[in-house]
Design a protein around this motif. Structure first.
Motif, PDB file in Angstrom:
ATOM      1  N   ASP A  21     -31.622 -40.603 -18.110  1.00 45.43           N
ATOM      2  CA  ASP A  21     -31.958 -42.320 -18.298  1.00 45.43           C
ATOM      3  C   ASP A  21     -31.541 -42.842 -19.621  1.00 45.43           C
ATOM      4  O   ASP A  21     -31.250 -44.116 -19.662  1.00 45.43           O
ATOM      5  CB  ASP A  21     -33.574 -42.336 -18.125  1.00 45.43           C
ATOM      6  N   ASP A  22     -31.822 -42.138 -20.500  1.00 42.16           N
ATOM      7  CA  ASP A  22     -31.845 -42.679 -21.943  1.00 42.16           C
ATOM      8  C   ASP A  22     -30.527 -42.859 -22.486  1.00 42.16           C
ATOM      9  O   ASP A  22     -29.850 -43.227 -23.608  1.00 42.16           O
ATOM     10  CB  ASP A  22     -32.570 -41.920 -23.036  1.00 42.16           C
ATOM     11  N   GLU A  23     -29.555 -42.547 -21.484  1.00 43.56           N
ATOM     12  CA  GLU A  23     -28.098 -42.823 -21.795  1.00 43.56           C
ATOM     13  C   GLU A  23     -27.444 -43.968 -20.880  1.00 43.56           C
ATOM     14  O   GLU A  23     -26.248 -44.169 -21.084  1.00 43.56           O
ATOM     15  CB  GLU A  23     -27.145 -41.260 -21.650  1.00 43.56           C
ATOM     16  N   SER A  53     -28.288 -52.623 -24.764  1.00 39.23           N
ATOM     17  CA  SER A  53     -29.477 -51.984 -24.408  1.00 39.23           C
ATOM     18  C   SER A  53     -29.792 -52.278 -22.842  1.00 39.23           C
ATOM     19  O   SER A  53     -29.312 -53.153 -22.127  1.00 39.23           O
ATOM     20  CB  SER A  53     -30.732 -52.651 -25.043  1.00 39.23           C
ATOM     21  N   SER A 108     -33.158 -52.476 -20.233  1.00 33.76           N
ATOM     22  CA  SER A 108     -34.550 -52.478 -20.478  1.00 33.76           C
ATOM     23  C   SER A 108     -35.287 -52.975 -19.102  1.00 33.76           C
ATOM     24  O   SER A 108     -34.690 -53.558 -18.227  1.00 33.76           O
ATOM     25  CB  SER A 108     -35.057 -53.702 -21.545  1.00 33.76           C
ATOM     26  N   THR A 122     -37.744 -50.537 -23.059  1.00 33.73           N
ATOM     27  CA  THR A 122     -36.386 -50.024 -23.272  1.00 33.73           C
ATOM     28  C   THR A 122     -36.022 -48.683 -23.132  1.00 33.73           C
ATOM     29  O   THR A 122     -36.394 -47.723 -23.566  1.00 33.73           O
ATOM     30  CB  THR A 122     -35.839 -50.381 -25.015  1.00 33.73           C
ATOM     31  N   VAL A 123     -35.049 -48.669 -21.905  1.00 35.26           N
ATOM     32  CA  VAL A 123     -34.707 -47.429 -21.292  1.00 35.26           C
ATOM     33  C   VAL A 123     -33.926 -46.717 -21.890  1.00 35.26           C
ATOM     34  O   VAL A 123     -34.103 -45.511 -22.299  1.00 35.26           O
ATOM     35  CB  VAL A 123     -34.408 -47.773 -19.771  1.00 35.26           C
ATOM     36  N   SER A 124     -32.894 -47.596 -22.626  1.00 30.89           N
ATOM     37  CA  SER A 124     -31.704 -46.857 -23.055  1.00 30.89           C
ATOM     38  C   SER A 124     -31.246 -48.035 -24.173  1.00 30.89           C
ATOM     39  O   SER A 124     -30.988 -49.073 -23.637  1.00 30.89           O
ATOM     40  CB  SER A 124     -30.597 -46.356 -22.105  1.00 30.89           C
ATOM     41  N   TYR A 134     -31.765 -51.972 -29.740  1.00 22.03           N
ATOM     42  CA  TYR A 134     -33.271 -51.920 -29.518  1.00 22.03           C
ATOM     43  C   TYR A 134     -33.882 -52.717 -30.044  1.00 22.03           C
ATOM     44  O   TYR A 134     -35.036 -53.264 -29.437  1.00 22.03           O
ATOM     45  CB  TYR A 134     -33.682 -50.347 -30.212  1.00 22.03           C
TER      46      TYR A 134
END
Length: 237
Positions: free
Chosen positions: A19-21, A36, A38, A48-50, A57
């Motif tokens: 998810d963070d990618e 980003s 979100s 903010t997921v990624s 960010y």
């Protein structure tokens, strides 16, 4: 269709990317600045997921703190928001955002809604260090990528809520049978894939904080149904 865009689309449709990618395929397809992804709005926590970098960010953080800016406008309008010169020609609707972003190396901001069917989930923000414009093809590609990401985002939010809500995890044989039948009804109503029909049902249960069995029963008795209107999926009661 260019190779970078194809690779980005495949990455977002796969189950392998963390998810963070999720912001990185957008940066691959649109290599102009930082990105980003979100979640926020009526259904999701502001998060903010990624993000590809600290500036991306921070742009999200400013918008969360102020509850204004391009990502909010994109989700509200369910349409892209394109600001090619955020310093020289700021949007008058976001005075606080304009002031706050002046301290950042941001010349242009583009926001794209992330929504799955009738469920607003968040947005993708692309910032460019200098004033810049996006052509129509790039805008359409970004919207397609955001749509591909929406499935991952909704599943992520449902998974998070379900961890704290046993009602969404009713696994009795009767519930599974009713949910399976309702998924078939939604599939027929919308002419979509079985996976997407199931996700619509899950999303509706999540949005109402009710069980999937309850939603499935309402779909089967006709209390709740879904319709396609153009590219949009709407709930009809």
């Amino acid at each position: 269709m260019d190779d970078a865009y194809e690779r980005a689309l495949r990455a977002l449709r796969s189950a392998e990317m963390a998810d963070d990618e999720l912001s990185r395929p957008f940066a691959l397809a649109l290599p102009l600045g930082g990105v980003s992804l979100s979640t926020f709005g009526p259904l999701c926590p502001s998060e903010t997921v990624s993000a590809t970098d600290d500036v991306a960010y921070r742009v999200d953080e400013i918008q969360f703190d102020l509850s204004e800016g391009p990502c909010w406008a994109a989700l509200s309008a369910d349409a892209p928001v394109l600001e090619p010169d955020i310093i020289g020609r700021p949007n008058a609707a976001w005075p606080a955002f304009n002031d706050a972003v002046r301290d950042q190396p941001v010349g242009a901001v583009f926001a794209f809604p992330v929504a799955f069917g009738p469920f607003p989930l968040g947005a993708v923000d692309l910032y460019v260090p200098q004033p810049a414009a996006l052509d129509d093809e790039s805008v359409q590609q970004a919207m397609t990528l955001a749509s591909a990401a929406s499935r991952r985002v909704l599943r992520r939010v449902i998974r998070t809520i379900a961890d704290d809500d046993d009602a969404l995890l009713d696994r009795s044989p009767l519930s599974r049978r009713v949910v399976h039948q309702a998924t078939g009804v939604v599939l027929a109503q919308l002419d979509i894939s079985p996976d997407d029909a199931y996700l619509i049902l899950q999303g509706h249960a999540f949005a109402r904080r009710s069980s999937m069995r309850q939603v499935a029963e309402e779909i089967l008795d006709g209390t709740v149904r879904f319709e396609k209107r153009g590219d949009l999926i709407e709930k009809v009661q």
